[in-house]
Scaffold this motif. Structure first.
Motif, short mmCIF file in Angstrom:
data_model
loop_
_atom_site.label_atom_id
_atom_site.label_comp_id
_atom_site.label_asym_id
_atom_site.label_seq_id
_atom_site.Cartn_x
_atom_site.Cartn_y
_atom_site.Cartn_z
N GLN A 155 75.57 41.71 51.34
CA GLN A 155 74.75 40.92 52.27
C GLN A 155 73.33 41.46 52.39
N GLY A 156 73.11 42.69 51.97
CA GLY A 156 71.75 43.19 51.92
C GLY A 156 70.92 42.49 50.87
N VAL A 157 71.59 41.99 49.83
CA VAL A 157 70.92 41.26 48.75
C VAL A 157 71.04 39.76 48.97
N GLN A 158 72.22 39.32 49.41
CA GLN A 158 72.46 37.91 49.67
C GLN A 158 72.93 37.74 51.11
N PRO A 159 72.01 37.57 52.06
CA PRO A 159 72.41 37.42 53.47
C PRO A 159 73.44 36.32 53.67
N SER A 160 73.32 35.26 52.88
CA SER A 160 74.32 34.20 52.84
C SER A 160 74.76 34.05 51.39
N PRO A 161 76.04 33.73 51.14
CA PRO A 161 76.52 33.62 49.77
C PRO A 161 75.65 32.70 48.91
N GLY A 162 75.20 33.24 47.77
CA GLY A 162 74.39 32.44 46.84
C GLY A 162 72.94 32.30 47.23
N SER A 163 72.51 32.97 48.32
CA SER A 163 71.13 32.86 48.79
C SER A 163 70.49 34.25 48.80
N PRO A 164 69.79 34.63 47.72
CA PRO A 164 69.18 35.96 47.66
C PRO A 164 68.14 36.18 48.75
N ARG A 165 68.00 37.42 49.16
CA ARG A 165 66.99 37.78 50.13
C ARG A 165 65.60 37.48 49.57
N ASP A 166 64.69 37.05 50.41
CA ASP A 166 63.33 36.76 49.96
C ASP A 166 62.72 37.99 49.29
N GLY A 167 62.12 37.76 48.12
CA GLY A 167 61.45 38.85 47.42
C GLY A 167 62.32 39.63 46.48
N PHE A 168 63.64 39.33 46.45
CA PHE A 168 64.52 40.08 45.54
C PHE A 168 64.63 39.33 44.23
N ASP A 169 64.32 40.05 43.13
CA ASP A 169 64.33 39.42 41.81
C ASP A 169 64.79 40.46 40.79
N LEU A 170 65.88 40.16 40.10
CA LEU A 170 66.42 41.12 39.13
C LEU A 170 65.47 41.36 37.97
N ALA A 171 64.78 40.31 37.53
CA ALA A 171 63.85 40.48 36.42
C ALA A 171 62.69 41.41 36.82
N GLU A 172 62.19 41.24 38.03
CA GLU A 172 61.11 42.09 38.52
C GLU A 172 61.60 43.53 38.66
N ARG A 173 62.82 43.68 39.12
CA ARG A 173 63.41 45.03 39.22
C ARG A 173 63.46 45.69 37.85
N ALA A 174 63.87 44.95 36.83
CA ALA A 174 63.96 45.48 35.48
C ALA A 174 62.58 45.89 34.97
N ARG A 175 61.57 45.10 35.27
CA ARG A 175 60.21 45.46 34.84
C ARG A 175 59.75 46.73 35.51
N MET A 176 60.03 46.88 36.79
CA MET A 176 59.61 48.08 37.52
C MET A 176 60.30 49.34 36.99
N LEU A 177 61.52 49.18 36.48
CA LEU A 177 62.29 50.32 35.99
C LEU A 177 62.28 50.41 34.47
N ALA A 178 61.24 49.87 33.84
CA ALA A 178 61.19 49.82 32.38
C ALA A 178 61.30 51.20 31.74
N ASP A 179 60.82 52.23 32.42
CA ASP A 179 60.90 53.58 31.87
C ASP A 179 62.28 54.21 32.05
N PHE A 180 63.17 53.50 32.72
CA PHE A 180 64.53 53.98 32.95
C PHE A 180 65.50 52.90 32.47
N PRO A 181 65.68 52.79 31.16
CA PRO A 181 66.37 51.62 30.59
C PRO A 181 67.79 51.40 31.07
N LEU A 182 68.55 52.49 31.25
CA LEU A 182 69.92 52.30 31.72
C LEU A 182 69.94 51.81 33.16
#
Length: 216
Positions: A155-182
């Motif tokens: 619920q920290g990520v999806q306060p309601s089922p299927g509804s992500p929290r505002d500003g949460f984006d997996l693709a953006e997370r991956a870009r931010m952690l590009a130097d840590f591939p795993l």
């Protein structure tokens, strides 16, 4: 002049209203003042029934449990695995039925003894498989805490089922952690496909319980 009579203000009505309002405003926005406004009463009226917000959360958690039990059919013929799967799936479903449901439930104390009936049934079933009472308690509480913690994070990520929290984006997370591939690649395992991941984690616990205590 209207002769319509409102339902009497009691603990049950306040808790029911609070649970409805919870889905709209979340736990942070759930104040006694907001609940009083929804009920069309003055805030001090609520203090006749609840001394503070935590007392109200305790009653809300108790009502959530009542509804969970009503929606979770238990069979005396359940195996210990069946029972732990049922009660934890039922708990997760109940918590996901409310915005911030896991936060409301966590740390709250039941206001009655309704939970004792299901607890007694569960412990009776588990000790009947050969577990000692301490082992049965550990099996029940470990899976319960797993479910509570899992849903809190979910619920920290999806306060309601299927509804992500505002500003949460997996693709953006991956870009931010590009130097840590795993760590970047682990995003979907951490923050997506919650149904499958919950079941996998619960199965890990049940397998561990069976191995630890030597039961089938």
């Amino acid at each position: 002049m209207s002769t319509e009579r409102r339902a009497p203000l009691d603990r049950a009505r306040v808790a029911e209203t609070a649970l409805k309002l919870l889905n709209e405003v979340g736990l942070e926005g759930l104040t006694l003042r907001a609940i009083a406004k929804e009920l069309d009463v003055k805030a001090p009226a609520l203090y006749w029934h609840f001394k503070d917000k935590q007392a109200l959360l305790d009653e809300m958690a108790t009502e959530m449990f009542r509804r969970m039990v009503a929606g979770t059919a238990l069979d005396p013929a359940d195996t210990w695995r069946d029972r732990l799967l049922k009660v934890n799936r039922g708990l997760r479903a109940a918590l996901l039925g409310y915005r911030d449901g896991a936060k409301v439930f966590s740390g709250s104390r039941f206001t009655g003894i309704e939970h004792a009936e299901q607890m007694e049934e569960n412990l009776t079933l588990l000790t009947g498989t050969g577990l000692t009472l301490p082992q049965a308690v550990r099996a029940v509480t470990t899976t319960y805490l797993y479910t509570l913690g899992f849903v809190t994070e979910e619920q920290g990520v999806q306060p309601s089922p299927g509804s992500p929290r505002d500003g949460f984006d997996l693709a953006e997370r991956a870009r931010m952690l590009a130097d840590f591939p795993l760590s970047a690649a682990a995003g979907p395992e951490l923050f997506a496909d919650y149904d499958r991941h919950f079941e996998e984690g619960l199965d890990l616990l049940l397998t561990g319980i069976a191995a630890r205590y030597g039961i089938d």
